[in-house]
Design a protein around this motif. Structure first.
Motif: not given
Length: 398
Positions: A260-270
């Motif tokens: 399943q898809a779970v959103p995350a913050s831009p800071q996490a991807f950075l």
């Protein structure tokens, strides 16, 4: 005092004989053996039924250990499993209430006493023995085992674990939107305190984040607190599960076992990008998170748990990995941007009442308001001039 009373009073212990062993089969993936390494066929039949009913391997393993504990008691008392009664269940309950839990015997220098409260976090320290939920789970395992064999026409006529028919009838067809009725517990069931989920306050969260010693750990904490993913769900993702453009990751959900898809913050991807720049991108079929010590291998739950433990030892706290999910849920539910059904969708809760628990107000969050309340001076009563003091005392009291 006979053996049964000694067990219930904590003066005797149950021998640790037998084991739960993994097998190559799927139905079941685990079996229970006795002290002679002989498979216990009644247990295998029950575990096979659980597997056929789509129970997860971890659930079957947990039930296997619960039944191993039950059979150890029966072997010690010299009672055959099909002859067990409520008296043996009472001995098991008494022993669990008084025995020491081996998982609580690992201590570090300066650790708090079992059952006390960590003053920095407000979280209680686990008690030395078995928790009430653990005892109730043990009773549920034994009860399910005998219900299965009663359906097959085996075992005792009466289930040795007491049940509450009134409670079962009341909860059988209850709508999840209705308030849960207050009903009495079945005999031998333990009281379970209803504690609200513990999230990490912002000030303590900043301290915890600063204790992370590498980009991997900082990226993991950012993903935990922004996505609300469970510990093992996040550790199990691979490179192909990261949607950079959509700012989301795909995890295998604990409940449905579907991706399943779970959103995350831009800071996490950075932070994740910084981590991958540091170690390089793993192969398409390899897990994303890798160990930093020893041979290169996927990071396990226990390794991540140790990361949090090391930070706790430095900060004097007792946070757990699941507290990160509680923190994410509390921030989403109380941030004022997302509605409760939207938070439920992100956290993948089946029942919205589970999500609503994060709307509870905590003392730590209203500390400033309480301080203002305590420092407010008491209002002094005053009366307009021109009135006689005796008249005021007669009307309003002295």
């Amino acid at each position: 005092m006979d053996l049964r009373h000694e067990l219930m009073e904590g003066r005797a212990d149950i021998p640790r004989v037998g084991a739960v062993l993994p097998v190559r089969g799927v139905h079941p993936p685990y079996v229970v053996v006795n002290g002679y390494d002989d498979e216990i066929e009644p247990v295998t039949a029950y575990l096979r039924d659980l597997a056929l009913n789509d129970s997860s391997p971890l659930t079957i393993r947990s039930y296997g250990y619960g039944l191993l504990r039950w059979f150890r008691l029966l072997w010690l008392l010299g009672v055959a499993w099909e002859k067990a009664t409520e008296a043996e269940t009472a001995v098991l309950t008494g022993w669990l209430r008084t025995a020491s839990n081996p998982q609580r015997q690992r201590k570090t220098i300066g650790s708090l006493a079992p059952g006390s409260v960590n003053l920095r976090t407000g979280k209680p320290v686990l008690r030395a023995g078995y928790a009430p939920r653990t005892i109730n789970h043990a009773l549920s395992v034994v009860s399910g085992f005998y219900e299965f064999h009663a359906h097959q026409g085996h075992g005792p006529v009466t289930n040795p674990v007491p049940v509450s028919p009134q409670r079962r009838r009341a909860l059988a067809h209850r709508s999840p939107l209705e308030a849960k009725p207050l009903l009495g517990r079945a005999r031998l069931r333990q009281k379970v305190p209803d504690r609200p989920p513990r999230s990490i306050p912002d000030r303590l969260w900043d301290e915890l984040f600063e204790r992370m010693g590498c980009e991997r750990d900082r990226a993991l904490l950012e993903f935990y607190v922004s996505s609300g993913a469970r510990a093992e769900e996040l550790l199990g993702i691979g490179v192909g599960d990261v949607d950079w453009a959509g700012q989301r990751i795909y995890v295998v959900s604990k409940g449905t076992r579907e991706r399943q898809a779970v959103p995350a913050s831009p800071q996490a991807f950075l932070r994740l990008a910084c981590y991958l720049d540091e170690i390089g991108t793993p192969g398409a079929e390899e897990p994303l998170w890798r160990t930093r010590r020893g041979a290169d291998r996927p990071m396990s739950y226990w390794a991540m748990r140790r990361v949090i433990q090391r930070a706790n030892e430095t900060l004097g706290t007792n946070w757990s990995l699941h507290d990160l999910r509680h923190t994410a849920a509390s921030r989403m539910a109380n941030g004022g941007t997302l509605t409760l059904p939207e938070v439920q969708a992100v956290l993948r809760h089946t029942n919205i009442q589970t999500t609503s628990r994060y709307l509870a107000v905590r003392i730590e969050e209203i500390f400033d308001k309480l301080t203002e309340h305590y420092n407010t001076p008491r209002v002094e009563r005053s009366y307009p001039s021109g009135y006689d003091a005796d008249d005021i005392a007669a009307v309003f009291g002295a």
